[in-house]
Design an enzyme around this catalytic site. Structure first.
Site, short mmCIF file in Angstrom:
data_model
loop_
_atom_site.label_atom_id
_atom_site.label_comp_id
_atom_site.label_asym_id
_atom_site.label_seq_id
_atom_site.Cartn_x
_atom_site.Cartn_y
_atom_site.Cartn_z
N ARG A 104 0.85 -1.19 0.00
CA ARG A 104 0.00 0.00 0.00
C ARG A 104 0.89 1.24 0.00
O ARG A 104 1.99 1.23 0.58
CB ARG A 104 -0.90 0.04 1.24
CG ARG A 104 -2.12 -0.86 1.17
CD ARG A 104 -3.14 -0.39 0.11
NE ARG A 104 -4.36 -1.19 0.08
CZ ARG A 104 -4.60 -2.19 -0.77
NH1 ARG A 104 -3.71 -2.55 -1.66
NH2 ARG A 104 -5.76 -2.82 -0.74
N HIS A 121 -1.60 -0.41 -9.90
CA HIS A 121 -2.33 -1.25 -8.93
C HIS A 121 -2.87 -2.52 -9.60
O HIS A 121 -4.06 -2.81 -9.55
CB HIS A 121 -3.46 -0.48 -8.24
CG HIS A 121 -3.86 -1.09 -6.92
ND1 HIS A 121 -4.22 -0.36 -5.82
CD2 HIS A 121 -3.94 -2.38 -6.52
CE1 HIS A 121 -4.51 -1.17 -4.81
NE2 HIS A 121 -4.35 -2.42 -5.22
P1 NAP Z 1 -1.96 -10.50 5.79
O1 NAP Z 1 -2.11 -11.97 5.56
O2 NAP Z 1 -2.83 -9.82 6.78
O3 NAP Z 1 -0.42 -10.25 6.18
C1 NAP Z 1 0.05 -9.06 6.68
C2 NAP Z 1 1.46 -9.25 7.21
O4 NAP Z 1 1.95 -7.99 7.67
C3 NAP Z 1 1.50 -10.22 8.40
O5 NAP Z 1 2.66 -11.00 8.36
C4 NAP Z 1 1.57 -9.26 9.59
O6 NAP Z 1 2.20 -9.79 10.73
C5 NAP Z 1 2.42 -8.15 9.02
N1 NAP Z 1 2.23 -6.93 9.79
C6 NAP Z 1 1.09 -6.24 10.04
N2 NAP Z 1 1.33 -5.18 10.84
C7 NAP Z 1 2.67 -5.20 11.08
C8 NAP Z 1 3.53 -4.37 11.84
N3 NAP Z 1 3.06 -3.31 12.53
N4 NAP Z 1 4.84 -4.69 11.89
C9 NAP Z 1 5.32 -5.76 11.23
N5 NAP Z 1 4.55 -6.59 10.49
C10 NAP Z 1 3.24 -6.31 10.42
O7 NAP Z 1 -2.12 -9.71 4.44
P2 NAP Z 1 -1.90 -10.26 2.93
O8 NAP Z 1 -3.08 -11.00 2.46
O9 NAP Z 1 -0.57 -10.91 2.86
O10 NAP Z 1 -1.88 -8.87 2.14
C11 NAP Z 1 -0.90 -7.87 2.43
C12 NAP Z 1 -1.30 -6.57 1.77
O11 NAP Z 1 -1.12 -6.65 0.37
C13 NAP Z 1 -2.78 -6.21 1.91
O12 NAP Z 1 -3.04 -5.61 3.17
C14 NAP Z 1 -2.97 -5.23 0.78
O13 NAP Z 1 -2.70 -3.92 1.25
C15 NAP Z 1 -1.90 -5.63 -0.23
N6 NAP Z 1 -2.45 -6.12 -1.51
C16 NAP Z 1 -2.11 -5.47 -2.65
C17 NAP Z 1 -2.59 -5.94 -3.88
C18 NAP Z 1 -2.17 -5.28 -5.17
O14 NAP Z 1 -2.70 -5.59 -6.23
N7 NAP Z 1 -1.22 -4.38 -5.15
C19 NAP Z 1 -3.44 -7.04 -3.92
C20 NAP Z 1 -3.79 -7.66 -2.72
C21 NAP Z 1 -3.29 -7.19 -1.52
P3 NAP Z 1 1.57 -11.04 11.54
O15 NAP Z 1 1.80 -12.22 10.61
O16 NAP Z 1 2.38 -11.12 12.77
O17 NAP Z 1 0.12 -10.73 11.74
#
Ligand code: NAP
Length: 310
Positions: A225, A273
């Site tokens: 993001r 995006h």
């Molecule tokens: P997720 O499963 O919720 O994983 C988020 C990761 O970030 C987890 O490992 C979490 O730690 C870590 N995290 C959160 N807060 C943190 C902090 N303060 N310090 C350190 N680590 C932290 O999310 P996901 O499904 O992998 O998706 C990640 C992001 O990708 C989404 O939120 C979205 O913004 C983005 N995205 C982008 C696209 C695109 O097309 N560009 C598409 C889909 C998603 P824990 O494991 O300890 O909880």
């Protein structure tokens, strides 16, 4: 009792989702009525995207859950009442798409594709890239998408480190957590990939201080993001050579305004995006399964922790 389900994703997505969701709900034996219009007081579940028609949840008086079609929920958390269960999208299509985008853009940097394909200007300058085993890559965020991407990079032989809020133990990945862990994760990172959610705790994870921890000339991929990066600090780091090049898929303002300096910067690639998107067929399975679970009194998958914001 019949579960009334309102599809409130983008209206253009309804024709694709309607047959897939109906088939999946029937396959799972869920007694349901799925429509894209309903009297609010009759709705049990909302399949939701911010690009859809619902912005006010107050008329929906008997809702059991809100099921997001999007993985990133920073725009959804503030509008869905805190007492309602809210799930985010985790599905195999999103993971596969993100893995492909991350691997492709990592290989562009690793192999020096720009120099070898575009930059020779008629000069024969053979300079072979190192092997992946000699290249260090760090993934910030080891959730669904970060872990899938990190594992794929490890299979290719890269030295992969990762960082998350809670400590992980993933085969083939050096896992870090906490403030000191971030320093360790960045110190070796020739290529950094941001797959953190947008929350108050992750804003400006890459800032002047943390960018200075990277090896000089490091490359950055941001499919997470926009607010994860302090844009002014990144532009300064690009201009000083501390950061060699970025590929940015997400921005604080989207579409990225035409006057934004990222467009014209020679060391920035902008993608609009498109790193990964929710795929209807796999998403329908996740949504239907969560409705089945709720109706059966089982715990929901992929619940958003409202206090953490992801
Ligand atoms: P997720 O499963 O919720 O994983 C988020 C990761 O970030 C987890 O490992 C979490 O730690 C870590 N995290 C959160 N807060 C943190 C902090 N303060 N310090 C350190 N680590 C932290 O999310 P996901 O499904 O992998 O998706 C990640 C992001 O990708 C989404 O939120 C979205 O913004 C983005 N995205 C982008 C696209 C695109 O097309 N560009 C598409 C889909 C998603 P824990 O494991 O300890 O909880």
């Amino acid at each position: 009792m019949t579960a009334n389900i309102l599809f409130a994703g983008h209206p253009d997505a309804w024709p694709a989702y309607e047959p897939l969701l109906k088939a999946e709900l029937a396959r799972l034996g869920v007694d349901s009525d799925l429509r894209n219009e309903f009297a609010p007081e009759e709705v049990d579940y909302i399949v939701y995207a911010p690009s859809g028609p619902v912005s006010d949840f107050t008329p929906f008086t008997r809702l059991k859950a809100v099921l997001s079609l999007w993985a990133g929920v920073e725009k959804i958390v503030p509008v869905v009442p805190a007492e309602l269960p809210l799930t985010r999208m985790v599905d195999s299509g999103l993971e596969q798409g993100m893995t492909e985008w991350v691997v492709g853009h990592t290989l562009r940097y690793h192999l020096g594709m720009d120099a070898h394909i575009l930059g020779q200007n008629g000069h024969w300058e053979p300079k072979a890239p190192p092997l992946a085993k000699d290249r260090s890559v760090t993934v910030l965020g080891l959730g669904a998408l970060g872990t899938a991407s990190a594992k794929a990079l490890a299979v290719l032989g890269f030295q992969v480190s990762g960082w998350s809020r809670s400590q992980k133990d993933i085969a083939g990945i050096t896992c870090h957590s906490g403030a000191e862990g971030l320093k360790a994760a960045l110190a070796q990172a020739e290529i950094v990939i941001l797959l953190l959610p947008d929350t108050p705790a992750t804003e400006n994870t890459l800032n002047a201080e943390t960018l200075a921890l990277l090896p000089k000339g490091a490359r950055i991929l941001n499919p997470g993001r926009g607010p994860l990066i302090d844009d002014d600090a990144l532009l300064a780091a690009l201009d000083s050579g501390q950061v060699g090049h970025d590929t940015l898929d997400v921005f604080r303002v989207e579409p990225l305004p035409p006057e934004h300096p990222y467009w014209a910067h020679p060391n920035v690639t902008v993608t609009p995006h498109i790193a990964s998107e929710t795929r209807e067929s796999t998403a329908a399975e996740v949504i239907a399964e969560n409705i089945r679970r709720t109706e059966a009194g089982e715990p929901l998958l992929h619940l958003v922790d409202r206090s953490l914001g992801y």
